[in-house]
Design an enzyme around this catalytic site. Structure first.
Site, short mmCIF file in Angstrom:
data_model
loop_
_atom_site.label_atom_id
_atom_site.label_comp_id
_atom_site.label_asym_id
_atom_site.label_seq_id
_atom_site.Cartn_x
_atom_site.Cartn_y
_atom_site.Cartn_z
N HIS A 122 -7.94 -5.21 0.49
CA HIS A 122 -6.68 -4.49 0.25
C HIS A 122 -5.54 -4.99 1.15
CE1 HIS A 122 -3.93 -1.48 -1.01
NE2 HIS A 122 -4.02 -0.79 0.11
N ASP A 179 -9.76 -6.61 -3.85
CA ASP A 179 -9.18 -5.26 -3.87
C ASP A 179 -9.27 -4.74 -5.30
OD1 ASP A 179 -7.74 -2.95 -3.60
OD2 ASP A 179 -5.84 -3.90 -3.07
N SER A 232 0.79 -1.23 0.00
CA SER A 232 0.00 0.00 0.00
C SER A 232 0.83 1.29 0.00
CB SER A 232 -0.95 -0.05 1.19
OG SER A 232 -1.99 0.89 1.04
#
Length: 225
Positions: free
Chosen positions: A203, A176, A125
């Site tokens: 995610h 995701d 991320s």
């Protein structure tokens, strides 16, 4: 089997103090060093609670998880104070605004401060803003790259990706729909890549299926030895 040695400390990087946690094998010289970064709502504690640090050390790796800087320069970006994790490095100012690629020299300095030679970098991320510039600028310091739906993948071209020969394990959750797909579409231009899709996960896919995450990661690391 003796339990891994767990420790925590700080390093100074570019004049800033960063906190880190480390897990090392108890009775053998470690194989590869693995550096774990984290997403915006997380910290090194995530990898401790998930047992990723201990799992890596039990399998012979030196695993280090850092807390990324939490403060963003108010002239360049608003500080992410609303519920941001970022652990115990909150007082350190980030070298770039959130979502913008940071200088590759930042992670290079982190590796040097930790005395990690060429390392495997795990980057979920938010941490893509650190790991991707590092991948392109200091490729020789990367033993392998494990991006987990990172941000900033669209900041580089297919031609740039095609130049990179670093072994890569692209990880994402099939639920995701935004970052998972976007990052896959960009990162698959890396010639030496494999893909690990965690079914039924979002995610932060490693949180939803930690056992599958650990199995896939260890299988990838074993190929590097």
């Amino acid at each position: 089997m003796a339990a891994p040695r767990l420790s925590e400390s700080t390093i100074t990087v570019e004049g800033q103090t960063l906190f880190y946690r480390q897990a090392e094998p108890a009775q053998q010289a470690p194989k590869l060093p693995v550096l774990l970064l984290h997403g915006i709502r997380f910290s090194s504690d995530t990898w401790l609670q998930l047992r990723t640090l201990t799992t890596l050390a039990e399998n012979g790796y030196r695993a280090v998880a850092i807390d990324l800087p939490g403060g963003w320069d108010s002239d360049r970006a608003t500080s992410v104070s609303h519920g941001s994790g970022l652990g115990r490095s909150k007082d350190a100012t980030a070298p770039a605004p959130v979502g913008q690629p940071a200088p590759g020299a930042f992670l290079k300095a982190v590796l040097e401060a930790l005395c990690l030679g060429p390392a495997v970098v795990i980057s979920p991320s938010l941490s893509g803003m650190y790991s991707l510039p590092f991948l392109f600028q200091h490729n020789h310091l990367l033993k392998a790259y494990v991006p987990v739906a990172p941000i900033c993948t669209e900041k580089f071209t297919a031609e740039q990706y095609a130049q990179i020969k670093t072994p890569t394990l692209i990880v994402y959750g099939d639920q995701d729909v935004e970052l998972g797909q976007t990052s896959l579409n960009n990162l698959r231009h890396l010639p030496e890549h494999q893909v690990l899709v965690l079914q039924g996960t979002g995610h932060p896919c490693y949180l939803d299926k930690p056992d599958e995450w650990h199995r896939g990661l260890l299988a990838f690391l074993q190929q590097l030895e």
